[in-house]
Scaffold this active site. Structure first.
Site, short mmCIF file in Angstrom:
data_model
loop_
_atom_site.label_atom_id
_atom_site.label_comp_id
_atom_site.label_asym_id
_atom_site.label_seq_id
_atom_site.Cartn_x
_atom_site.Cartn_y
_atom_site.Cartn_z
N SER A 128 0.84 -1.19 0.00
CA SER A 128 0.00 0.00 0.00
C SER A 128 0.88 1.25 0.00
CB SER A 128 -0.90 0.00 1.24
OG SER A 128 -1.67 1.18 1.29
N GLY A 129 0.64 2.11 -0.96
CA GLY A 129 1.44 3.32 -1.08
C GLY A 129 2.59 3.20 -2.05
N THR A 177 -2.12 1.77 -7.94
CA THR A 177 -3.29 2.38 -8.58
C THR A 177 -2.87 3.34 -9.68
OG1 THR A 177 -4.51 2.20 -6.49
CG2 THR A 177 -5.38 3.69 -8.15
N ASN A 214 -0.63 5.39 2.78
CA ASN A 214 -0.99 5.88 1.46
C ASN A 214 -2.24 6.73 1.58
OD1 ASN A 214 -1.26 6.32 -1.25
ND2 ASN A 214 -1.85 4.23 -1.78
N SER A 224 -5.20 4.67 -0.96
CA SER A 224 -4.93 3.24 -0.95
C SER A 224 -6.16 2.48 -1.43
CB SER A 224 -4.56 2.79 0.46
OG SER A 224 -4.41 1.39 0.51
N SER A 225 -5.96 1.55 -2.37
CA SER A 225 -7.05 0.69 -2.84
C SER A 225 -7.30 -0.38 -1.79
CB SER A 225 -6.68 0.06 -4.18
OG SER A 225 -6.50 1.03 -5.17
N GLY A 237 -0.27 -6.17 -2.43
CA GLY A 237 0.96 -6.93 -2.27
C GLY A 237 1.01 -7.62 -0.91
N GLU A 282 1.51 -8.33 2.81
CA GLU A 282 1.34 -7.42 3.94
C GLU A 282 1.73 -8.12 5.23
OE1 GLU A 282 -2.54 -5.75 4.16
OE2 GLU A 282 -2.26 -4.42 2.43
#
Length: 1481
Positions: A162-163, A167, A211, A214-215, A440, A442
């Site tokens: 994330s970040g 996206t 992020n 973040s998605s 990804g 985590e």
């Protein structure tokens, strides 16, 4: 030679470091086998001794490989080499993209970079992946080219933390496909594909601590392409939406963006009914205490979301229903549930709870029923239905579960609605490209069910990735026919079996969820019993009985069991759902009619989204938990893997450089952690296990021919390479020969580089010894010659000194004698001069006394005459001034009259009749002003000559008076000085007036020409846009006959066409307005010029050209008569069906002449309507022929006909509109002609200008040390095809020049055409040069300059250099000079800045950054030198663009000429035209 021999003194190695992970060091002494310690010197100067208990430290790569754009091209493939290469590219080169075999590593810069514009898309479109600098567009282009060439489905897998920028990478990938795949039919499908991004970001993205956008879900978008490679539809699948974020946010985080967007737009009139307040007032949006994102305006983002919904066809009323549901979720979170009863086992909601009332009103449900069933639930006991109250905590959980369920259902509906809007309506997609934007690996301090599912998905993706990489390696070896052994790689199948296998973690979780009294603790105990002793990837923490540890491929992760069962069940009671089904809102009822009580979604729905959980029902307790979240996620993940396995995958791994979101800051620990997690290091390991270094035989021979002990034999290069390698590397296991390449084990290229360096060093030492000996001998001979010369000069000096002494003694006697003679002579001359002076004064006094009496009378007469002439001059000046005032007053009256006319509506209509008329008037005015200024200059010159002659006369008279008035010396000088001052002032005043007027005239003319050129460019750009939209509308109209196209789409294009027509008219009006506003100062200046030079006009007669008289109808002969019934045949034979070969053989302009004579005859016969109709029909036919040209010759003929018809003589009907239309057709024909030539040149420019080596022996043996690894699926050039070269480019340009000469087009028009062609050539070549590191070298600069010199010679040989074609080559010439210049000192930086004055700052820095030496004689450009250049560029005003706009079009000016008088008797009409039905009159 073994790799251990490379551990010599000065060799670079890598040693572990707790802060920087790896640091560079150099060996202080050679390593010998058996040594236990290595003495190293670190980069900071410290000395360290290390023991080789765990092996020798990793070796560093050669300097020539530093900053390589492909990690697999490194000689030593290991973790420190990868980390260092990424560090150099990210911080030193500001390059965020790097290849790692088939993987593109993208590091998030946390900064907006100008590398995603349309010019960058144009530069990457159609280019091979191996030829360009790493970029996300390069991966997208590779997928697109492979799909169109092999007709197979593709997929782009984007993953990362994330970040890390997943996206953004997915958005740019989709944008690239929209631009490249939407250029064929120009439909709105690509617009809808891009419009889905803002919607999914609003409802699926949120701010986290890592992020800001973040998605919180995974998505897979399939973009469908048709037969021609254009986008015809798309489909989206989503995975594992984080619904828990709806009701809970961690500190410094936010809920989904859409909630804050609605709160920020609460004051809009249509949003007031939602009764929203600030985000801080709602429980579901204020838990993270962070309601704002710096730099983001939520109200503006909602406008983007609403516009996206509109583009996708969601009506405004349906949008409002969606917003009502979202607002209802916020109000539901504020519902206060109060505990009651003993021990708080009951709960209730106040009847006057405002939040619940708003929730019920917005969703259209009963408030009392919802208040009751939020605090109670129904149970089935013994066949009877019981209602049981819930405690306050249970009721709050039920409320939150309902909120999550509502949002999940709304998310699913939105995805389905987007998919319906993205479906292709014309045909089924032939192939597709899938873009997977998924989370990804985590790992957090506390990991729960979400991290478990995410890491499970990453395990599956990593397995697919490993197997695909291994398959590619195997295919490469088989293609080269290598004897290969199976490469062992870490297969994570045991870990996947632990997760999804029989009695795996997911099976045990689902089994525990089906238990009536299942708990997290029981599930954890089952895990311990089943897997603790049976699986090496499962462990139990020491200090916890409710947690477990899994050894993933990326890291070891500890999961907390608490909450696993609840999240897997995702339970919501049936009673509130039944209330929702009975809602008065159609959308709310539709959301909750999707599934039965036992489950939310079927397997068919799994293809589009993740299910939202199960419903707990009191009626059918045996069907509870029919589909759990884990089961559904496993099913959807299996569908995804099946899809990916059926496509050709392409990988993008996004890396987060630091956790502080700082731009261009590199944290090695975080980078290494992510490289291990995303599989990049596994790719390196698999590649290093085989033959990572691969060279073609030609490149290997070119690089290492210096190692050959014998001269190249008569055999092939392959045999020479094989013979050389057997001598250089005795161990045949370290290399292998393929069909076209030679393969090396890891480190062998470094061995060869060392051998090559030693051989070159020995050769250099030999050369130096010979050169030094030659220099010493030459110096000795020079010293001998210098000694002899010095002796000769010394002896000569002594002799000259003796001669000087003798000469000095003799000279003393001569000087004494001469001095005595000079004294006596001076005394004599003084006495003689005094005597003559006394005599002269006496004689003069006597003569003046006799003359004084006669001079007095003559002096009085001369003075009186001078006074009279002065009075006459003053009177004449006053009369001239009076005339000027009167004329000025008349001019002002005329100006007021013109202004009054200009303000009237009729005048505006007259001025706005046509843009072309205005341009002609401006051109005529400029010509008229030029002629007028020339005449005024001639009059000024005549007047100045008159003044000069008069001044000469006055000077002569003054000189005469001064000679005569010697008697009165007191008064005469005063009069002369006064008159001289008056004369000088008059001359200075006249000179300043003339200079000022001349400058005003020239400035006015230049400004008018500049504005005229700008207006012409704008008009032609709008005309080109109108032509494109017209073609787009006609394509849609043609397609509507084959497939049903929505009427709204046609109306949209019609309205767009009408808007563009209005825009063209408005630009004409703005031109007139600008002319009126921008020219007053020049008008005043010109009127002032006319006023001041008014007296001079009386000496020059007016030169007014009278227009030719129009002949009467009865007097016109020599025309062609065409019957009305034959007009269609005439147009068909002369325009529509005219073949290119036949048109080329006709006399120039014959069809236009025939048409003109027919029109002229109809006009003279008193039928102006039929003449006008014939003109309109001809124009329509020309326009139709331009739409589908056969080839360039047809376009040239059409253009020639358009130019011929445009030169109408005065007719009885108004031809202004026809003239404007014909002028537009000329511009369209010109642009189409250039587009044909540009399309032929597009594929030749880069290979011919930058890559082709036409200078023999230029590459030599200094080829760059690269791995020569072509991408899988890259499009090789056809065997036997002619390689692109400058000869082919000049051949295409010569064909265009010959065709234009055959049509006798004016040289000025040819100059403009080739200026456009050369600009395209320069822009394309320069953009490719900036994006390709392999071309930024000295050799390429020399070759490019040579190729450009050929082009310059070609232009000058044809006389085309005056139109600006040569000037457009300057940016590429300066770029080539930059590559050839020295780049070491401050003086070099100053010279570079002065030389490259046309290039922008970014272009200069980019070229210096990419500069790669290709031989040992060159040096890399240091960062210090680049910084010096940047500092010097700051003091110069340079533009900031990086790439040139290849779509830029220069405005064209068509020169006008008077057509000759036409006569039908003079025309030789061939029979092949089949127009014998025409009759001569």
């Amino acid at each position: 030679m073994a790799t251990t021999n490379l551990y010599t003194k000065g060799a670079c190695v890598w040693v572990p470091d707790p802060e920087d992970v790896w640091v560079s060091a150099r060996l202080l002494r050679d390593f010998c086998p058996g040594d236990e310690q290595l003495q190293l010197e670190l980069s900071d100067g410290r000395v360290r001794l290390i023991t080789q208990t765990s092996g020798l430290p990793p070796l560093g790569n050669p300097d020539i490989l530093e900053g390589e754009n492909d990690l697999t091209a490194l000689s030593f493939l290991h973790e420190p080499a990868v980390l260092h290469n990424l560090h150099v590219r990210f911080l030193d080169y500001n390059s965020i993209y790097t290849y790692c075999g088939i993987v593109l590593v993208a590091i998030n810069p946390y900064e907006q970079l100008p590398i995603y514009g349309e010019e960058v898309i144009d530069a990457y479109s159609g280019q091979d992946m191996a030829d360009m600098e790493p970029h996300v567009f390069s991966v997208a282009e590779e997928a697109y080219r492979t799909m169109t060439r092999e007709e197979t489905n593709q997929s782009i897998i984007i993953s990362g933390e994330s970040g890390s920028g997943k996206t953004v990478s997915a958005k740019f990938t989709m944008r690239y496909f929209a631009v490249v795949g939407g250029a064929v039919q120009q439909t709105s499908v690509e617009d809808r594909v891009l419009a889905s991004n803002p919607i999914m970001e609003a409802i699926g993205n949120a701010k986290t601590t890592r992020n800001d956008n973040s998605s919180r879900f995974g998505k897979y978008i399939e973009i469908g392409f048709g037969q021609n490679g254009d986008i015809i539809g798309a489909n989206m699948r989503t995975y594992l939406l984080e619904k828990s974020r709806v009701v809970f946010q961690a500190p410094m985080e936010r809920n989904y963006h859409i909630f804050y967007q609605l709160c920020a737009s609460r004051d809009l009139p249509e949003m007031r009914a939602l009764k929203l307040g600030p985000a801080e007032h709602f429980r579901y949006t204020n838990q993270g205490e962070e309601t704002q994102i710096p730099g983001t305006d939520d109200a503006v983002e909602l406008d983007r979301t609403r516009n996206a919904f509109t583009i996708l066809g969601v009506q405004s009323d349906q949008q409002m229903e969606l917003y009502q549901i979202l607002a209802a979720v916020l109000h539901l979170g504020n519902v206060k549930i109060q505990a009651s009863g003993r021990g708080g086992d009951r709960s209730y909601i106040d009847a006057d709870d405002r939040s619940l009332a708003l929730f019920s009103k917005l969703l259209g449900v009963e408030c009392a029923q919802m208040a009751h069933w939020l605090c109670h639930r129904r149970l089935a006991v013994g066949g009877e239905m019981l209602v049981k109250p819930m405690s306050g905590q249970q009721a709050s959980d039920a409320r939150d579960a309902l909120a999550k369920h509502i949002y999940g259902q709304l998310f699913t509906w939105t995805v389905l609605r987007l998919n319906a809007a993205l479906q292709g309506q014309r045909e089924q997609p032939k192939s597709f490209i899938g873009v997977l934007d998924i989370y990804g690996f985590e790992t957090f301090d506390r990991n729960s069910f979400e991290q478990f599912c995410i890491n499970y998905a990453n395990e599956k993706l990593q397995q697919q990735f490993n197997r695909h990489v291994f398959q590619l390696e195997q295919e490469e070896y088989m293609r080269e026919e290598l004897p290969w052994r199976r490469i062992e790689f870490s297969d994570n199948q045991p870990c996947i079996t632990l997760l999804e296998g029989p009695l795996g973690l997911l099976d045990l979780l689902d089994e525990e969820c089906r238990m009536p009294k299942g708990s997290d603790e029981n599930w954890a105990q089952k895990l311990y019993d089943q897997h603790l002793t049976r699986s090496a990837h499962f462990r139990k923490p020491r200090m916890s009985n409710t947690a477990f540890i899994i050894l993933h491929f990326a890291d070891t992760v500890q999961y907390e069991c608490e909450g696993f069962l609840d999240k897997n069940r995702d339970t919501v009671f049936e009673e509130p759902i039944n209330i929702m089904k009975a809602s008065q809102s159609e959308l709310v009822a539709e959301l909750f009619q999707q599934g039965a009580a036992g489950g939310a979604l079927t397997l068919l729905t799994l293809k589009s989204s993740i299910p939202n959980g199960s419903l707990r029902s009191g009626k059918r307790p045996h069907r509870e938990h029919k589909l759990t979240v884990g089961f559904q996620f496993r099913q959807s993940l299996q569908l995804l893997m099946d899809t990916l396995n059926s496509t050709t995958p392409h990988y993008i791994r996004c890396i987060k450089p630091n956790d502080l979101k700082k731009p261009f800051e590199f944290d090695p620990k975080r980078i290494v952690q992510q490289l291990r997690a995303c599989g990049v290091l596994e790719t390196i390991r698999i590649s290093a296990a085989g033959y990572p270094s691969r060279w073609t035989y030609e490149d290997f021979f070119s690089r290492y021919r210096v190692l050959l002990r014998q001269s190249p034999g008569q055999g092939t290069i392959k045999t020479d390479c094989q013979r050389a390698l057997q001598e250089l590397i005795p161990d045949s296991e370290l290399y292998c020969f393929g069909k076209t390449k030679v393969f090396f084990r890891a480190g062998q290229v470094a061995v060869l580089e060392k051998l090559r360096g030693e051989r070159l060093h020995a050769a250099v030492v030999t050369i130096q010894s010979r050169v030094k000996g030659w220099m010493a001998r030459r110096r000795y001979l020079h010293i001998c010659w210098a000694v002899l010369t010095l002796q000769r000069y010394t002896r000569g000096r002594l002799v000259r000194r003796l001669a000087h002494t003798l000469r000095y003694t003799h000279a003393a006697l001569v000087v004494q004698k001469t001095y005595r003679m000079l004294v006596v002579r001076q005394l004599y001359l003084m006495i003689r001069e005094a005597t003559i002076t006394i005599q002269a004064y006496i004689r003069g006094m006597l003569a003046r006394r006799a003359y004084r009496e006669r001079a007095a009378i003559l002096l009085q007469a001369t003075v009186r005459g001078w006074l009279q002439r002065r009075a006459f001059g003053r009177i004449r000046a006053a009369v001239v001034l009076l005339q000027c005032c009167v004329r000025r007053q008349a001019a002002r009256k005329e100006l007021r009259k013109l202004r009054a006319e200009a303000r009237s509506v009729e005048k505006y209509r007259e001025l706005n009749k046509g843009m072309e008329v205005k341009l002609m008037q401006l051109q005529l005015r400029a010509d008229h002003q030029a002629r007028e200024s020339a005449s005024l200059r001639e009059m000024l010159h005549t007047e100045r000559e008159a003044h000069v002659s008069e001044l000469e006369q006055l000077r002569a008279a003054l000189r005469k008076l001064e000679a005569q008035l010697q008697v009165k010396p007191q008064k005469t000088p005063a009069v002369s000085v006064k008159e001289e001052e008056e004369r000088q002032r008059t001359e200075e005043r006249h000179a300043s007036d003339v200079l000022r007027l001349t400058q005003a005239i020239s400035n006015a003319g230049a400004s008018m020409k500049a504005e005229l050129e700008e207006e012409r460019r704008r008009y032609q750009g709008l005309l080109r846009e109108f032509t494109r939209l017209e073609q787009r509308y006609e394509n849609l109209r043609d397609m509507s006959a084959l497939a049903e196209v929505p009427t709204c789409q046609q109306k949209q294009h019609k309205s767009e066409k009408i808007r563009l027509r209005i825009k063209i008219v408005l630009i004409g009006q703005s031109t007139c307005a600008n002319t009126k506003k921008g020219f007053p100062s020049r008008r005043w200046c010109l009127s002032g010029t006319k006023t001041r030079l008014g007296p001079l006009r009386s000496f020059v007669g007016p030169a007014v050209a009278s227009p030719p008289l129009q002949a009467k109808a009865g007097d016109v002969t020599g025309l062609l008569e065409c019957k009305k019934r034959d007009e269609g045949r005439l147009i068909k034979n002369l325009i529509t069906d005219l073949r290119a070969s036949l048109a080329a053989s006709l006399p120039l302009g014959l069809p236009a002449q025939v048409l003109f004579l027919c029109v002229r005859q109809a006009d003279c016969s008193g039928e102006p309507t039929r003449a006008h109709a014939l003109c309109s029909t001809s124009i329509a036919a020309i326009k139709a022929s331009l739409k589908v040209p056969a080839h360039g010759q047809t376009t040239l003929m059409t253009k020639r006909m358009g130019c011929g018809l445009d030169n109408f003589v005065p007719l009885t009907f108004n031809t202004s509109e026809l003239n404007r239309t014909l002028s537009d057709l000329c511009i369209q024909a010109y642009q189409q002609l250039l587009s044909i030539t540009e399309s032929r040149l597009q594929s030749l420019i880069v290979p011919a200008v930058l890559e082709t080596e036409t200078i023999p022996g230029l590459s030599g043996s200094g080829s760059k040390l690269v791995g020569s690894r072509r991408r899988t699926g890259s499009d090789p050039r056809a065997a036997g095809a002619e390689a692109p070269s400058m000869v082919m480019v000049l051949r295409e340009m010569s064909a265009l020049h010959t065709a234009m000469n055959q049509q006798e087009l004016p040289i000025r028009l040819q100059e403009q055409a080739f200026r456009q062609i050369t600009y395209l050539l320069v822009a394309t070549a320069l953009n490719s040069l900036i994006l390709r590191k392999d071309l930024c070298c000295w050799n390429c600069g020399l070759q490019t300059r040579y190729n450009l010199s050929l082009l310059e010679d070609w232009l000058r040989a044809r006389g085309l250099q005056e139109g600006g074609a040569v000037a457009t080559l300057e940016p590429l010439i300066q770029a080539a000079q930059l590559l050839q210049m020295s780049k070491n000192s401050d003086a070099d930086a100053k010279a570079l800045v002065q030389t490259c004055h046309v290039l922008s700052t970014q272009q200069i820095v980019k070229l210096l950054t990419l500069y790669s030496p290709q031989s040992g004689a060159e040096e890399r450009v240091t960062l210090n030198f680049i910084r010096i250049v940047q500092v010097q560029l700051e003091s110069v005003i340079y533009s900031s663009y990086l790439l040139l706009d290849v779509r830029r079009v220069f405005p064209v000016i068509f020169p006008r000429h008077t057509p000759p008088l036409l006569n039908a008797e003079q025309l030789a009409i061939p029979e092949c035209l089949k127009i014998s039905f025409l009759r001569k009159t």
